[in-house]
Design a protein around this motif. Structure first.
Motif, PDB file in Angstrom:
ATOM      1  N   GLN A 155      84.962  69.110  50.999  1.00  0.00           N
ATOM      2  CA  GLN A 155      86.189  69.270  50.222  1.00  0.00           C
ATOM      3  C   GLN A 155      86.686  70.714  50.263  1.00  0.00           C
ATOM      4  O   GLN A 155      87.890  70.962  50.329  1.00  0.00           O
ATOM      5  N   ALA A 156      85.776  71.667  50.233  1.00  0.00           N
ATOM      6  CA  ALA A 156      86.168  73.073  50.315  1.00  0.00           C
ATOM      7  C   ALA A 156      86.767  73.381  51.678  1.00  0.00           C
ATOM      8  O   ALA A 156      87.761  74.116  51.774  1.00  0.00           O
ATOM      9  N   VAL A 157      86.190  72.822  52.731  1.00  0.00           N
ATOM     10  CA  VAL A 157      86.721  73.034  54.084  1.00  0.00           C
ATOM     11  C   VAL A 157      88.110  72.425  54.190  1.00  0.00           C
ATOM     12  O   VAL A 157      89.041  73.059  54.722  1.00  0.00           O
ATOM     13  N   ALA A 158      88.285  71.206  53.679  1.00  0.00           N
ATOM     14  CA  ALA A 158      89.605  70.572  53.693  1.00  0.00           C
ATOM     15  C   ALA A 158      90.603  71.407  52.897  1.00  0.00           C
ATOM     16  O   ALA A 158      91.753  71.597  53.328  1.00  0.00           O
ATOM     17  N   GLY A 159      90.178  71.921  51.769  1.00  0.00           N
ATOM     18  CA  GLY A 159      91.043  72.779  50.956  1.00  0.00           C
ATOM     19  C   GLY A 159      91.448  74.045  51.685  1.00  0.00           C
ATOM     20  O   GLY A 159      92.594  74.492  51.589  1.00  0.00           O
ATOM     21  N   MET A 160      90.514  74.615  52.438  1.00  0.00           N
ATOM     22  CA  MET A 160      90.834  75.828  53.209  1.00  0.00           C
ATOM     23  C   MET A 160      91.873  75.528  54.288  1.00  0.00           C
ATOM     24  O   MET A 160      92.791  76.319  54.496  1.00  0.00           O
ATOM     25  N   PHE A 161      91.729  74.392  54.966  1.00  0.00           N
ATOM     26  CA  PHE A 161      92.713  74.047  55.999  1.00  0.00           C
ATOM     27  C   PHE A 161      94.089  73.799  55.383  1.00  0.00           C
ATOM     28  O   PHE A 161      95.111  74.230  55.917  1.00  0.00           O
ATOM     29  N   LEU A 162      94.117  73.124  54.241  1.00  0.00           N
ATOM     30  CA  LEU A 162      95.397  72.906  53.563  1.00  0.00           C
ATOM     31  C   LEU A 162      96.005  74.227  53.098  1.00  0.00           C
ATOM     32  O   LEU A 162      97.220  74.424  53.175  1.00  0.00           O
ATOM     33  N   THR A 163      95.162  75.122  52.628  1.00  0.00           N
ATOM     34  CA  THR A 163      95.641  76.440  52.202  1.00  0.00           C
ATOM     35  C   THR A 163      96.233  77.192  53.379  1.00  0.00           C
ATOM     36  O   THR A 163      97.318  77.791  53.276  1.00  0.00           O
ATOM     37  N   MET A 164      95.538  77.187  54.509  1.00  0.00           N
ATOM     38  CA  MET A 164      96.035  77.875  55.700  1.00  0.00           C
ATOM     39  C   MET A 164      97.361  77.258  56.169  1.00  0.00           C
ATOM     40  O   MET A 164      98.264  77.979  56.591  1.00  0.00           O
ATOM     41  N   ALA A 165      97.473  75.936  56.085  1.00  0.00           N
ATOM     42  CA  ALA A 165      98.729  75.276  56.461  1.00  0.00           C
ATOM     43  C   ALA A 165      99.855  75.719  55.531  1.00  0.00           C
ATOM     44  O   ALA A 165     100.978  75.996  55.987  1.00  0.00           O
ATOM     45  N   GLY A 166      99.575  75.804  54.259  1.00  0.00           N
ATOM     46  CA  GLY A 166     100.578  76.252  53.296  1.00  0.00           C
ATOM     47  C   GLY A 166     101.004  77.686  53.542  1.00  0.00           C
ATOM     48  O   GLY A 166     102.193  78.020  53.455  1.00  0.00           O
ATOM     49  N   ILE A 167     100.044  78.545  53.842  1.00  0.00           N
ATOM     50  CA  ILE A 167     100.369  79.938  54.146  1.00  0.00           C
ATOM     51  C   ILE A 167     101.249  80.015  55.389  1.00  0.00           C
ATOM     52  O   ILE A 167     102.238  80.753  55.422  1.00  0.00           O
ATOM     53  N   ALA A 168     100.891  79.240  56.402  1.00  0.00           N
ATOM     54  CA  ALA A 168     101.680  79.233  57.640  1.00  0.00           C
ATOM     55  C   ALA A 168     103.121  78.796  57.354  1.00  0.00           C
ATOM     56  O   ALA A 168     104.073  79.401  57.868  1.00  0.00           O
ATOM     57  N   LEU A 169     103.295  77.781  56.505  1.00  0.00           N
ATOM     58  CA  LEU A 169     104.642  77.330  56.161  1.00  0.00           C
ATOM     59  C   LEU A 169     105.414  78.414  55.414  1.00  0.00           C
ATOM     60  O   LEU A 169     106.602  78.623  55.657  1.00  0.00           O
ATOM     61  N   CYS A 170     104.747  79.109  54.505  1.00  0.00           N
ATOM     62  CA  CYS A 170     105.406  80.201  53.769  1.00  0.00           C
ATOM     63  C   CYS A 170     105.852  81.308  54.715  1.00  0.00           C
ATOM     64  O   CYS A 170     106.977  81.814  54.618  1.00  0.00           O
ATOM     65  N   VAL A 171     104.982  81.686  55.641  1.00  0.00           N
ATOM     66  CA  VAL A 171     105.306  82.762  56.582  1.00  0.00           C
ATOM     67  C   VAL A 171     106.439  82.329  57.504  1.00  0.00           C
ATOM     68  O   VAL A 171     107.395  83.084  57.719  1.00  0.00           O
ATOM     69  N   ILE A 172     106.357  81.123  58.041  1.00  0.00           N
ATOM     70  CA  ILE A 172     107.404  80.621  58.938  1.00  0.00           C
ATOM     71  C   ILE A 172     108.733  80.543  58.203  1.00  0.00           C
ATOM     72  O   ILE A 172     109.775  80.944  58.734  1.00  0.00           O
ATOM     73  N   SER A 173     108.708  80.050  56.983  1.00  0.00           N
ATOM     74  CA  SER A 173     109.924  79.954  56.185  1.00  0.00           C
ATOM     75  C   SER A 173     110.518  81.329  55.935  1.00  0.00           C
ATOM     76  O   SER A 173     111.739  81.519  56.007  1.00  0.00           O
ATOM     77  N   SER A 174     109.684  82.292  55.657  1.00  0.00           N
ATOM     78  CA  SER A 174     110.157  83.650  55.412  1.00  0.00           C
ATOM     79  C   SER A 174     110.777  84.247  56.667  1.00  0.00           C
ATOM     80  O   SER A 174     111.829  84.881  56.611  1.00  0.00           O
TER      81      SER A 174
END
Length: 140
Positions: A105-124
Motif C-alpha cells: 500500500q505504501a508503494v502504491a501510495g508513492m506511485f500515486l503521489t509521484m503521478a500527482g506531482i507530475a500532473l502538477c508540474v506539467i500543469s504549471s
C-alpha cells in the motif's frame, strides 16, 4: 530553479523527520513535578541533544528555503510538490534507517503521489507556456 528549491525543501524536511524522531528517544524519562518545569526540562533535553538539534536546525533551514520559494512560485505548485515529496523523502530515509515501510500500500501510495506531482508540474509548465503565448499574441 523553483523546482530545485522545492526539491531541496523536501529533502531537508523529509530526510530530517526520521532523525528528529530518533533524537527524541529518551524524552519520556524526563520527569518533573509541575507542567512548567516539565516543559522546561523537555526543551532542555531536546536542545542539548545533538541527535535532535542538528536535524532540527536542518529542518528549519528547509522552512526558510520554503518561505523564500513561496514568494517566487505559484502556491498551487509549491504546496503539493513540497509536501508530497517530503512524504516520499521521509519514507525513503526511514526505510534506510530500518523503520517499517508499510508494504504494498505504501508503494502504491508513492506511485500515486509521484503521478500527482507530475500532473502538477506539467500543469504549471503548460500554464506558463499558454500565458507566454497570450502575451505574445496581445503584443502583435
Amino acid at each position: 530553479m523553483e523546482l530545485l528549491s522545492l526539491l531541496l525543501v523536501s529533502v531537508l524536511w523529509g530526510c530530517t523527520n526520521p532523525f528528529l524522531k530518533r533524537g527524541t528517544e529518551g524524552i519520556e524519562h524526563v520527569q518533573h513535578n509541575n507542567r512548567v518545569s516539565q516543559l522546561l526540562a523537555e526543551v532542555k533535553f531536546l536542545f542539548l541533544n545533538l541527535k535532535y538539534l542538528v536535524p532540527f536546525l536542518l529542518n528549519q533551514s528547509g522552512s526558510l528555503v520554503y518561505y523564500y520559494t513561496l514568494s517566487t512560485t505559484e502556491l498551487s505548485l509549491a504546496v503539493p510538490v513540497a509536501n508530497s515529496l517530503t512524504f516520499l523523502c521521509t519514507l525513503f530515509t526511514g526505510k534506510l534507517l530500518g523503520e517499517e515501510f508499510g508494504g504494498k500500500q505504501a508503494v502504491a501510495g508513492m506511485f500515486l503521489t509521484m503521478a500527482g506531482i507530475a500532473l502538477c508540474v506539467i500543469s504549471s509548465i503548460d500554464g506558463k507556456d499558454a500565458e507566454k503565448q497570450n502575451i505574445t499574441q496581445a503584443a502583435h
